[in-house]
Design a protein around this motif. Sequence first.
Motif, PDB file in Angstrom:
ATOM      1  N   SER A   6     -38.231  20.232  18.232  1.00  0.00           N
ATOM      2  CA  SER A   6     -38.151  19.448  17.014  1.00  0.00           C
ATOM      3  C   SER A   6     -36.689  19.296  16.600  1.00  0.00           C
ATOM      4  N   PRO A   7     -36.397  18.419  15.629  1.00  0.00           N
ATOM      5  CA  PRO A   7     -35.010  18.305  15.146  1.00  0.00           C
ATOM      6  C   PRO A   7     -34.423  19.613  14.624  1.00  0.00           C
ATOM      7  N   LEU A   8     -35.283  20.542  14.180  1.00  0.00           N
ATOM      8  CA  LEU A   8     -34.777  21.835  13.730  1.00  0.00           C
ATOM      9  C   LEU A   8     -34.086  22.590  14.857  1.00  0.00           C
ATOM     10  N   GLY A   9     -34.436  22.271  16.098  1.00  0.00           N
ATOM     11  CA  GLY A   9     -33.811  22.916  17.242  1.00  0.00           C
ATOM     12  C   GLY A   9     -32.695  22.095  17.849  1.00  0.00           C
ATOM     13  N   TRP A  10     -33.012  20.834  18.213  1.00  0.00           N
ATOM     14  CA  TRP A  10     -32.007  20.067  18.947  1.00  0.00           C
ATOM     15  C   TRP A  10     -30.904  19.476  18.069  1.00  0.00           C
ATOM     16  N   LEU A  11     -31.169  19.271  16.776  1.00  0.00           N
ATOM     17  CA  LEU A  11     -30.115  18.717  15.918  1.00  0.00           C
ATOM     18  C   LEU A  11     -28.936  19.684  15.763  1.00  0.00           C
ATOM     19  N   PRO A  12     -29.146  20.942  15.322  1.00  0.00           N
ATOM     20  CA  PRO A  12     -27.984  21.832  15.196  1.00  0.00           C
ATOM     21  C   PRO A  12     -27.326  22.131  16.538  1.00  0.00           C
ATOM     22  N   ALA A  13     -28.134  22.234  17.601  1.00  0.00           N
ATOM     23  CA  ALA A  13     -27.548  22.491  18.922  1.00  0.00           C
ATOM     24  C   ALA A  13     -26.640  21.335  19.342  1.00  0.00           C
TER      25      ALA A  13
ATOM     26  N   GLY B 225     -12.799   9.225  19.512  1.00  0.00           N
ATOM     27  CA  GLY B 225     -13.338   9.271  18.166  1.00  0.00           C
ATOM     28  C   GLY B 225     -14.613   8.476  17.997  1.00  0.00           C
ATOM     29  N   SER B 226     -14.653   7.269  18.531  1.00  0.00           N
ATOM     30  CA  SER B 226     -15.827   6.408  18.336  1.00  0.00           C
ATOM     31  C   SER B 226     -17.058   6.967  19.043  1.00  0.00           C
ATOM     32  N   VAL B 227     -16.906   7.451  20.265  1.00  0.00           N
ATOM     33  CA  VAL B 227     -18.056   7.957  21.006  1.00  0.00           C
ATOM     34  C   VAL B 227     -18.602   9.238  20.378  1.00  0.00           C
ATOM     35  N   THR B 228     -17.720  10.190  20.079  1.00  0.00           N
ATOM     36  CA  THR B 228     -18.213  11.456  19.540  1.00  0.00           C
ATOM     37  C   THR B 228     -18.811  11.282  18.140  1.00  0.00           C
ATOM     38  N   GLU B 229     -18.208  10.450  17.306  1.00  0.00           N
ATOM     39  CA  GLU B 229     -18.772  10.225  15.972  1.00  0.00           C
ATOM     40  C   GLU B 229     -20.137   9.551  16.052  1.00  0.00           C
ATOM     41  N   GLU B 230     -20.289   8.616  16.958  1.00  0.00           N
ATOM     42  CA  GLU B 230     -21.589   7.938  17.067  1.00  0.00           C
ATOM     43  C   GLU B 230     -22.654   8.854  17.662  1.00  0.00           C
ATOM     44  N   LEU B 231     -22.276   9.724  18.567  1.00  0.00           N
ATOM     45  CA  LEU B 231     -23.237  10.707  19.063  1.00  0.00           C
ATOM     46  C   LEU B 231     -23.700  11.613  17.925  1.00  0.00           C
ATOM     47  N   LEU B 232     -22.778  12.020  17.064  1.00  0.00           N
ATOM     48  CA  LEU B 232     -23.116  12.918  15.964  1.00  0.00           C
ATOM     49  C   LEU B 232     -23.949  12.225  14.890  1.00  0.00           C
ATOM     50  N   PHE B 233     -23.493  11.061  14.442  1.00  0.00           N
ATOM     51  CA  PHE B 233     -24.122  10.426  13.285  1.00  0.00           C
ATOM     52  C   PHE B 233     -25.320   9.562  13.644  1.00  0.00           C
ATOM     53  N   ARG B 234     -25.238   8.780  14.703  1.00  0.00           N
ATOM     54  CA  ARG B 234     -26.360   7.927  15.061  1.00  0.00           C
ATOM     55  C   ARG B 234     -27.262   8.585  16.102  1.00  0.00           C
ATOM     56  N   GLY B 235     -26.681   9.174  17.140  1.00  0.00           N
ATOM     57  CA  GLY B 235     -27.506   9.787  18.175  1.00  0.00           C
ATOM     58  C   GLY B 235     -28.274  10.992  17.678  1.00  0.00           C
ATOM     59  N   LEU B 236     -27.626  11.858  16.912  1.00  0.00           N
ATOM     60  CA  LEU B 236     -28.253  13.101  16.468  1.00  0.00           C
ATOM     61  C   LEU B 236     -28.801  13.004  15.046  1.00  0.00           C
ATOM     62  N   ALA B 237     -27.916  12.813  14.058  1.00  0.00           N
ATOM     63  CA  ALA B 237     -28.352  12.871  12.657  1.00  0.00           C
ATOM     64  C   ALA B 237     -29.350  11.773  12.315  1.00  0.00           C
TER      65      ALA B 237
ATOM     66  N   VAL C  82     -20.792  13.134  25.800  1.00  0.00           N
ATOM     67  CA  VAL C  82     -21.995  12.424  26.261  1.00  0.00           C
ATOM     68  C   VAL C  82     -22.832  13.342  27.143  1.00  0.00           C
ATOM     69  N   ALA C  83     -22.176  14.108  28.012  1.00  0.00           N
ATOM     70  CA  ALA C  83     -22.896  15.044  28.877  1.00  0.00           C
ATOM     71  C   ALA C  83     -23.607  16.117  28.059  1.00  0.00           C
ATOM     72  N   VAL C  84     -22.940  16.636  27.043  1.00  0.00           N
ATOM     73  CA  VAL C  84     -23.551  17.648  26.171  1.00  0.00           C
ATOM     74  C   VAL C  84     -24.751  17.055  25.441  1.00  0.00           C
ATOM     75  N   TYR C  85     -24.580  15.869  24.904  1.00  0.00           N
ATOM     76  CA  TYR C  85     -25.666  15.193  24.193  1.00  0.00           C
ATOM     77  C   TYR C  85     -26.865  14.979  25.120  1.00  0.00           C
ATOM     78  N   GLY C  86     -26.594  14.490  26.322  1.00  0.00           N
ATOM     79  CA  GLY C  86     -27.677  14.262  27.273  1.00  0.00           C
ATOM     80  C   GLY C  86     -28.415  15.540  27.627  1.00  0.00           C
ATOM     81  N   TRP C  87     -27.672  16.628  27.786  1.00  0.00           N
ATOM     82  CA  TRP C  87     -28.312  17.918  28.112  1.00  0.00           C
ATOM     83  C   TRP C  87     -29.192  18.384  26.964  1.00  0.00           C
ATOM     84  N   VAL C  88     -28.673  18.303  25.738  1.00  0.00           N
ATOM     85  CA  VAL C  88     -29.433  18.758  24.575  1.00  0.00           C
ATOM     86  C   VAL C  88     -30.714  17.953  24.417  1.00  0.00           C
ATOM     87  N   MET C  89     -30.611  16.644  24.539  1.00  0.00           N
ATOM     88  CA  MET C  89     -31.784  15.802  24.324  1.00  0.00           C
ATOM     89  C   MET C  89     -32.805  15.917  25.456  1.00  0.00           C
ATOM     90  N   SER C  90     -32.340  16.061  26.669  1.00  0.00           N
ATOM     91  CA  SER C  90     -33.280  16.152  27.785  1.00  0.00           C
ATOM     92  C   SER C  90     -33.874  17.549  27.935  1.00  0.00           C
TER      93      SER C  90
END
Length: 292
Positions: A32-39, A141-153, A67-75
Amino acid sequence: MDATSDTQHEPDSAPGEGPDESGGRWGRIVRSPLGWLPAGVIGVGLVSGLTATGPGPVPALGAVAAVAVYGWVMSRLARRDVPEIARRGALREALLGGAIGLGFILVPVVLLTVFGGYTFSWADHGFLGVLWTTVMVQIGGSVTEELLFRGLALQALEQWWGSRAAVVITSLFFGIAHLGAAEATLWSALAIAVEAGVLLGAAFLWRRSIWFVAGLHFAWNAAEQLLGIPVSGHTPEGWFTLDVHGPTFLTGGGFGLEASILPVLVGAAIAFWMLRRARAGGGIRTRSRTGR
């Protein structure tokens, strides 16, 4: 433009909506987001913190790592596919977003220049050196911010409360986060909330692509930096030196163009159009059926 992105998917592809798997209560929490969001926030944020101000290509390499970290967390944690960072169609999405972001910035800049609000003079900092630094920093800056705010949050909040609430909450948080910037005011925070929060949130709901929103974000910030326009209160070393004339609500004053009423109006219009496209394409989602 009426192109259909390869990264657009039906609502059933939202995080955490796949088949339940073994693992008991702990497994359900992690998925759930309680797990993958903070990670995800910790992982991507750590990469960004270590690379954002690095020399040469380090910020751009940091974006690749993020991007690699994001992909690992989500998958691995959320147990879902990650079409939003799919390589297929990534360049097209980034270029489309970049074109919109460039137009979003150039329209108010041209208007302010024509009517005497902005005057540019060549800064002589070195054409290629400034270009290289700008591109590397803004990719990171653009990639990491978008992963944080749009991809995750945004996707986590969307799963809990739906798309509209997710855009509103992430927009408010984005504006509040900029209150600590130099020359920041309540107005500049509200302007950023509309321009960055609502516009980029709408962009993600429409295309469901990190590459699209990162391209928009990149072109926006890179254009400001190259023109020597303050970016959220920080005056970059660009190709030009900017002289500002006129009322702050039109020029943005020391905070920069983002505190001008002109990009707020342009950004709101673009966001409204994108939200209509997102709704027509099924990109506006209600709360997750599973509630997880």
